[in-house]
Scaffold this motif. Sequence first.
Motif, PDB file in Angstrom:
ATOM      1  N   ILE A 168      76.950   0.390  -3.095  1.00 40.59           N
ATOM      2  CA  ILE A 168      76.573  -0.860  -2.422  1.00 40.59           C
ATOM      3  C   ILE A 168      77.736  -1.860  -2.348  1.00 40.59           C
ATOM      4  CG2 ILE A 168      75.056  -2.877  -2.516  1.00 40.59           C
ATOM      5  CD1 ILE A 168      72.832  -1.071  -3.486  1.00 40.59           C
ATOM      6  N   PRO A 169      78.412  -2.201  -3.479  1.00 42.21           N
ATOM      7  CA  PRO A 169      79.581  -3.100  -3.355  1.00 42.21           C
ATOM      8  C   PRO A 169      80.676  -2.521  -2.460  1.00 42.21           C
ATOM      9  CG  PRO A 169      78.875  -2.931  -5.645  1.00 42.21           C
ATOM     10  CD  PRO A 169      78.141  -1.880  -4.893  1.00 42.21           C
ATOM     11  N   ALA A 170      80.877  -1.188  -2.526  1.00 38.15           N
ATOM     12  CA  ALA A 170      81.886  -0.557  -1.674  1.00 38.15           C
ATOM     13  C   ALA A 170      81.510  -0.703  -0.203  1.00 38.15           C
ATOM     14  CB  ALA A 170      82.040   0.916  -2.038  1.00 38.15           C
ATOM     15  N   PHE A 171      80.221  -0.523   0.107  1.00 39.18           N
ATOM     16  CA  PHE A 171      79.784  -0.675   1.495  1.00 39.18           C
ATOM     17  C   PHE A 171      79.937  -2.115   1.971  1.00 39.18           C
ATOM     18  CE2 PHE A 171      76.642  -1.707   4.719  1.00 39.18           C
ATOM     19  CZ  PHE A 171      76.899  -0.731   5.668  1.00 39.18           C
ATOM     20  N   LEU A 172      79.579  -3.086   1.130  1.00 40.23           N
ATOM     21  CA  LEU A 172      79.715  -4.491   1.529  1.00 40.23           C
ATOM     22  C   LEU A 172      81.169  -4.845   1.797  1.00 40.23           C
ATOM     23  CD1 LEU A 172      77.173  -6.283  -0.865  1.00 40.23           C
ATOM     24  CD2 LEU A 172      76.893  -5.693   1.551  1.00 40.23           C
ATOM     25  N   PHE A 173      82.085  -4.258   0.999  1.00 38.36           N
ATOM     26  CA  PHE A 173      83.508  -4.485   1.243  1.00 38.36           C
ATOM     27  C   PHE A 173      83.918  -3.914   2.594  1.00 38.36           C
ATOM     28  CE2 PHE A 173      87.723  -2.474   1.201  1.00 38.36           C
ATOM     29  CZ  PHE A 173      88.508  -3.618   1.167  1.00 38.36           C
ATOM     30  N   SER A 174      83.537  -2.658   2.856  1.00 34.61           N
ATOM     31  CA  SER A 174      83.925  -2.042   4.124  1.00 34.61           C
ATOM     32  C   SER A 174      83.256  -2.754   5.302  1.00 34.61           C
ATOM     33  CB  SER A 174      83.554  -0.556   4.133  1.00 34.61           C
ATOM     34  OG  SER A 174      82.162  -0.376   4.021  1.00 34.61           O
ATOM     35  N   TRP A 175      82.013  -3.184   5.123  1.00 35.00           N
ATOM     36  CA  TRP A 175      81.279  -3.917   6.165  1.00 35.00           C
ATOM     37  C   TRP A 175      82.027  -5.189   6.556  1.00 35.00           C
ATOM     38  CZ3 TRP A 175      77.442  -3.981   9.607  1.00 35.00           C
ATOM     39  CH2 TRP A 175      76.824  -5.195   9.945  1.00 35.00           C
TER      40      TRP A 175
END
Length: 492
Positions: free
Chosen positions: A112-119
């Motif tokens: 989830i934190p990784a996705f928010l960063f990429s988002w």
Amino acid sequence: MDEASLRKRREDKGKEDGQSTQSHEAQKTNLQKQVGLISGICMIIGTIIGSGIFVSPKSVLANVGAVGPCLTIWAACGLLATLGALCFAELGTMITKSGGEYPYLMEAFGPIPAFLFSWTSLLVTKPSSFAIICLSFAEYASAPFYPGCDPPQIVIKCLAAAAIVTITTVNSLSVKLGSYLQNFLTAAKMIIVTIIIVSGIVLVAQGKTENFKGSFKDGKISVSSLGLAFYNGLWAYDGWNQLNYITEELKNPYRNLLLSIIIGIPLVTVCYVLINISYFTVMTSTELLQSQAVAVTFGYRVLYPGAWIVPLFVALSALGSANGTCFTAGRLVYVAGREGHMLKVLSYVSVKHLTPAPAIIFHAAVAIIYVIPGDINTLINYFSFAVWMFYGSTVLALIVMRFTRKELRRPIKIPIIIPVIVTLVAFLLVLAPIITAPELPYLYCVLFILSGLIVYVFFVHFKFNWPQKISQPITMHLQMLLEVVPPEEVTE
């Protein structure tokens, strides 16, 4: 032409060249290790030194109010960037995956934190930064053709879009060509840096030091002013973590990553401090604050009638920074697609050129969208605090993995006090503008980041079928058009 057909075409091509199938299969369809130490140093210097140091050092001066604190902030920002890069060096050699912060957040805190960063990075910070740098290039490249007036906006935007397309084409065709272009543009920008620094040293030797008397007098030192000054200074240093986006393409990453950081960032810091000293040899604080383009003002006062070289080399400098940004940001899109957090086709690799062409093209397309309105500096300022939120979270991931992932090999291991300091400073930088000058756009920024949770839940976690039904024919046609295939698994 489906994936199997493309793979067969590769095999047939290998046979035609007199290669056996076995030797051909040894050449995996993955990113190649083509970036050495010199290219790594040039990537850091070339990405960090863009148009910022030449155009707007007055932002730091405006916040601290005096020459002495201004120079101190520039040096302190370089120190913080170096410490942050050392933290990233440990992460980059411990987790040897491209994508910068993305794989580190994934390992430490989950998807989830990784996705928010990429988002946030893929849709806002990376492409908008790319767009702003290309707009800066366009302004300086077109300025000589419109003496005495500002170039038309349509000319600037078309030239910026052309720069984006050109840089994207180069980086899609060849990793080596992108590295060579970066080396050339870095050499070009170091010429103008050297000219300004040498001119400043000569002026100081001639006694032009009156603007340095009482350097700390009338300084505005407060938590708020220091925070904003650091914000502007660190924006000019942005790019200190760029090599972590291409770890998989570094030759001997355990050695070259650390050496590139130790050599590259301190060199940039020395250049930035000396450039600011040069500016102050010919301009008072008031004159510098009133200048629209500090480097151009310096050129007209010191280099006239050869002042025309300043906008030329500043344009090349901005182009080099844009090339470095494109080279590395494309790798973030590639890694996010490989992890299933973006369309799978974005993780595909070109059969002919072995570059992440779909990822680079996607990044450029979003950047061109940001070029259309043109004036996005305010948006970038408010999203800068989001960048440091993720920097702080990534360095915090290093601290967390010291306890939760002790089994991981660490070719580079820095003292724990360094990531602790960087984490504290990063979160202070995030909180400072919110506490001292709360504004609604900060809330909008946070809401945009959190909106990524909705996308994650529906399209990544539950993986609804209907988006896949839509994306499959798109993926197939893009494979046929771009001649790309998924990267092959690397066996450890």
